[in-house]
Scaffold this motif. Sequence first.
Motif, PDB file in Angstrom:
ATOM      1  N   HIS A 261      46.605  48.317  49.593  1.00  0.00           N
ATOM      2  CA  HIS A 261      47.112  47.462  48.536  1.00  0.00           C
ATOM      3  C   HIS A 261      45.946  46.852  47.783  1.00  0.00           C
ATOM      4  CE1 HIS A 261      46.712  44.886  52.116  1.00  0.00           C
ATOM      5  NE2 HIS A 261      46.326  43.947  51.263  1.00  0.00           N
ATOM      6  N   ALA A 262      46.247  46.222  46.671  1.00  0.00           N
ATOM      7  CA  ALA A 262      45.188  45.679  45.820  1.00  0.00           C
ATOM      8  C   ALA A 262      44.782  44.292  46.286  1.00  0.00           C
ATOM      9  CB  ALA A 262      45.683  45.623  44.382  1.00  0.00           C
ATOM     10  N   HIS A 263      43.491  43.984  46.108  1.00  0.00           N
ATOM     11  CA  HIS A 263      42.960  42.682  46.492  1.00  0.00           C
ATOM     12  C   HIS A 263      42.257  42.012  45.325  1.00  0.00           C
ATOM     13  CE1 HIS A 263      43.126  44.216  50.785  1.00  0.00           C
ATOM     14  NE2 HIS A 263      43.787  43.079  50.813  1.00  0.00           N
ATOM     15  N   LEU A 264      42.511  40.721  45.186  1.00  0.00           N
ATOM     16  CA  LEU A 264      41.768  39.895  44.241  1.00  0.00           C
ATOM     17  C   LEU A 264      40.696  39.179  45.036  1.00  0.00           C
ATOM     18  CD1 LEU A 264      44.729  38.272  42.244  1.00  0.00           C
ATOM     19  CD2 LEU A 264      43.492  40.377  41.722  1.00  0.00           C
ATOM     20  N   ILE A 265      39.448  39.410  44.693  1.00  0.00           N
ATOM     21  CA  ILE A 265      38.344  38.867  45.478  1.00  0.00           C
ATOM     22  C   ILE A 265      37.536  37.882  44.640  1.00  0.00           C
ATOM     23  CG2 ILE A 265      36.255  39.458  46.771  1.00  0.00           C
ATOM     24  CD1 ILE A 265      37.598  42.267  47.159  1.00  0.00           C
ATOM     25  N   CYS A 266      37.422  36.638  45.138  1.00  0.00           N
ATOM     26  CA  CYS A 266      36.672  35.623  44.397  1.00  0.00           C
ATOM     27  C   CYS A 266      35.177  35.781  44.668  1.00  0.00           C
ATOM     28  CB  CYS A 266      37.131  34.226  44.785  1.00  0.00           C
ATOM     29  SG  CYS A 266      36.226  32.940  43.909  1.00  0.00           S
ATOM     30  N   SER A 267      34.408  35.960  43.609  1.00  0.00           N
ATOM     31  CA  SER A 267      32.963  36.164  43.755  1.00  0.00           C
ATOM     32  C   SER A 267      32.258  34.871  44.157  1.00  0.00           C
ATOM     33  CB  SER A 267      32.358  36.658  42.448  1.00  0.00           C
ATOM     34  OG  SER A 267      33.149  37.645  41.875  1.00  0.00           O
ATOM     35  N   ALA A 268      32.910  33.730  43.940  1.00  0.00           N
ATOM     36  CA  ALA A 268      32.260  32.449  44.235  1.00  0.00           C
ATOM     37  C   ALA A 268      32.487  32.025  45.691  1.00  0.00           C
ATOM     38  CB  ALA A 268      32.768  31.375  43.284  1.00  0.00           C
ATOM     39  N   CYS A 269      33.741  32.022  46.156  1.00  0.00           N
ATOM     40  CA  CYS A 269      34.018  31.498  47.501  1.00  0.00           C
ATOM     41  C   CYS A 269      34.403  32.589  48.506  1.00  0.00           C
ATOM     42  CB  CYS A 269      35.113  30.434  47.447  1.00  0.00           C
ATOM     43  SG  CYS A 269      36.752  31.086  47.100  1.00  0.00           S
ATOM     44  N   GLY A 270      34.584  33.813  48.045  1.00  0.00           N
ATOM     45  CA  GLY A 270      34.893  34.907  48.951  1.00  0.00           C
ATOM     46  C   GLY A 270      36.355  35.005  49.356  1.00  0.00           C
TER      47      GLY A 270
ATOM     48  N   TYR B 200      43.757  53.997  49.894  1.00  0.00           N
ATOM     49  CA  TYR B 200      42.832  53.650  48.819  1.00  0.00           C
ATOM     50  C   TYR B 200      42.399  52.204  48.965  1.00  0.00           C
ATOM     51  CZ  TYR B 200      46.839  51.310  46.687  1.00  0.00           C
ATOM     52  OH  TYR B 200      47.912  50.498  46.462  1.00  0.00           O
ATOM     53  N   ARG B 201      41.351  51.859  48.220  1.00  0.00           N
ATOM     54  CA  ARG B 201      40.919  50.472  48.122  1.00  0.00           C
ATOM     55  C   ARG B 201      40.917  50.113  46.668  1.00  0.00           C
ATOM     56  NH1 ARG B 201      35.802  48.109  51.390  1.00  0.00           N
ATOM     57  NH2 ARG B 201      36.191  46.336  50.065  1.00  0.00           N
ATOM     58  N   PHE B 202      41.470  48.976  46.352  1.00  0.00           N
ATOM     59  CA  PHE B 202      41.535  48.541  44.968  1.00  0.00           C
ATOM     60  C   PHE B 202      41.104  47.080  44.945  1.00  0.00           C
ATOM     61  CE2 PHE B 202      44.245  47.523  41.073  1.00  0.00           C
ATOM     62  CZ  PHE B 202      43.385  48.157  40.192  1.00  0.00           C
ATOM     63  N   ASP B 203      39.834  46.843  44.647  1.00  0.00           N
ATOM     64  CA  ASP B 203      39.267  45.499  44.682  1.00  0.00           C
ATOM     65  C   ASP B 203      39.033  44.995  43.270  1.00  0.00           C
ATOM     66  OD1 ASP B 203      39.193  45.858  47.404  1.00  0.00           O
ATOM     67  OD2 ASP B 203      37.033  46.192  47.518  1.00  0.00           O
ATOM     68  N   LEU B 204      39.544  43.829  42.986  1.00  0.00           N
ATOM     69  CA  LEU B 204      39.364  43.216  41.672  1.00  0.00           C
ATOM     70  C   LEU B 204      38.551  41.939  41.853  1.00  0.00           C
ATOM     71  CD1 LEU B 204      43.071  43.817  41.009  1.00  0.00           C
ATOM     72  CD2 LEU B 204      41.352  44.764  39.496  1.00  0.00           C
ATOM     73  N   TYR B 205      37.408  41.887  41.224  1.00  0.00           N
ATOM     74  CA  TYR B 205      36.507  40.738  41.402  1.00  0.00           C
ATOM     75  C   TYR B 205      36.626  39.739  40.258  1.00  0.00           C
ATOM     76  CZ  TYR B 205      34.320  43.331  45.165  1.00  0.00           C
ATOM     77  OH  TYR B 205      34.084  43.987  46.332  1.00  0.00           O
ATOM     78  N   GLY B 206      36.492  38.471  40.602  1.00  0.00           N
ATOM     79  CA  GLY B 206      36.551  37.430  39.586  1.00  0.00           C
ATOM     80  C   GLY B 206      36.467  36.074  40.238  1.00  0.00           C
TER      81      GLY B 206
ATOM     82  N   CYS C  48      38.705  32.767  41.698  1.00  0.00           N
ATOM     83  CA  CYS C  48      40.032  32.294  42.084  1.00  0.00           C
ATOM     84  C   CYS C  48      40.344  31.011  41.308  1.00  0.00           C
ATOM     85  CB  CYS C  48      40.109  32.053  43.593  1.00  0.00           C
ATOM     86  SG  CYS C  48      39.270  30.569  44.149  1.00  0.00           S
ATOM     87  N   GLN C  49      41.599  30.602  41.386  1.00  0.00           N
ATOM     88  CA  GLN C  49      42.035  29.432  40.617  1.00  0.00           C
ATOM     89  C   GLN C  49      41.228  28.185  40.992  1.00  0.00           C
ATOM     90  OE1 GLN C  49      46.220  28.671  40.988  1.00  0.00           O
ATOM     91  NE2 GLN C  49      46.451  28.613  38.770  1.00  0.00           N
ATOM     92  N   GLY C  50      41.048  27.997  42.303  1.00  0.00           N
ATOM     93  CA  GLY C  50      40.314  26.832  42.791  1.00  0.00           C
ATOM     94  C   GLY C  50      38.897  26.784  42.248  1.00  0.00           C
ATOM     95  N   CYS C  51      38.210  27.906  42.267  1.00  0.00           N
ATOM     96  CA  CYS C  51      36.824  27.952  41.798  1.00  0.00           C
ATOM     97  C   CYS C  51      36.745  27.775  40.278  1.00  0.00           C
ATOM     98  CB  CYS C  51      36.155  29.252  42.225  1.00  0.00           C
ATOM     99  SG  CYS C  51      35.811  29.295  43.993  1.00  0.00           S
ATOM    100  N   GLN C  52      37.748  28.256  39.573  1.00  0.00           N
ATOM    101  CA  GLN C  52      37.772  28.046  38.120  1.00  0.00           C
ATOM    102  C   GLN C  52      37.877  26.564  37.806  1.00  0.00           C
ATOM    103  OE1 GLN C  52      40.615  30.453  35.773  1.00  0.00           O
ATOM    104  NE2 GLN C  52      40.700  31.729  37.594  1.00  0.00           N
ATOM    105  N   GLN C  53      38.756  25.868  38.565  1.00  0.00           N
ATOM    106  CA  GLN C  53      38.935  24.427  38.349  1.00  0.00           C
ATOM    107  C   GLN C  53      37.674  23.661  38.701  1.00  0.00           C
ATOM    108  OE1 GLN C  53      42.533  23.844  40.547  1.00  0.00           O
ATOM    109  NE2 GLN C  53      43.807  24.496  38.822  1.00  0.00           N
ATOM    110  N   LYS C  54      37.054  24.076  39.828  1.00  0.00           N
ATOM    111  CA  LYS C  54      35.801  23.444  40.225  1.00  0.00           C
ATOM    112  C   LYS C  54      34.758  23.642  39.131  1.00  0.00           C
ATOM    113  CE  LYS C  54      35.958  24.531  44.832  1.00  0.00           C
ATOM    114  NZ  LYS C  54      35.379  25.482  45.787  1.00  0.00           N
TER     115      LYS C  54
END
Length: 148
Positions: free
Chosen positions: A87-96, A124-130, A132-138
């Motif tokens: 399945h697809a994963h959303l991965i936060c580049s800031a907090c992991g 398959y692996r489907f990694d999306l980097y960016g 997360c909501q918490g890090c955006q607010q921070k």
Amino acid sequence: VEQVARELRRRGFRLTPQRLAIVRALAMTDSHPSAETLYEELLPSFPTMSLATVYKTLNTLREMGQVMQLEFKEGSTRYDGRHPDSHAHLICSACGRIQDVEVDPFSSEARGAIQALGFQLARYRFDLYGLCQGCQQKGASATMKAAR
Ligand SMILES: [Zn+2]
Ligand SMILES: [Zn+2]
């Protein structure tokens, strides 16, 4: 958890309370923990548990297809016991932080292209980097503080 436990026993895996706790913890969380995180979480309840036990249990679960292993270049490996299938994963580049996201990454065109090559897709692996909501607010509050 019960089904996984039964399957482990069937394979001759000695299911100690510690190992069962690992299986349970992994099935309960959607935070995609690393072996180290799982170990630290369970250590207060199982002070005699070793990190090697965690790794061994994770490996066995992975071989059984009960856990999805996500390896990263940075050396940390994270595990998903809730959704062992691709399945697809959303991965936060800031907090992991790793979040599951319910999308089908394959268009019918993509599926057609894979089929045309005669390839049988198993996983398959489907990694999306960016961020997360918490890090955006921070980040936003840090920017605001800097502006003041
Ligand atoms: Zn984050
Ligand atoms: Zn996942």
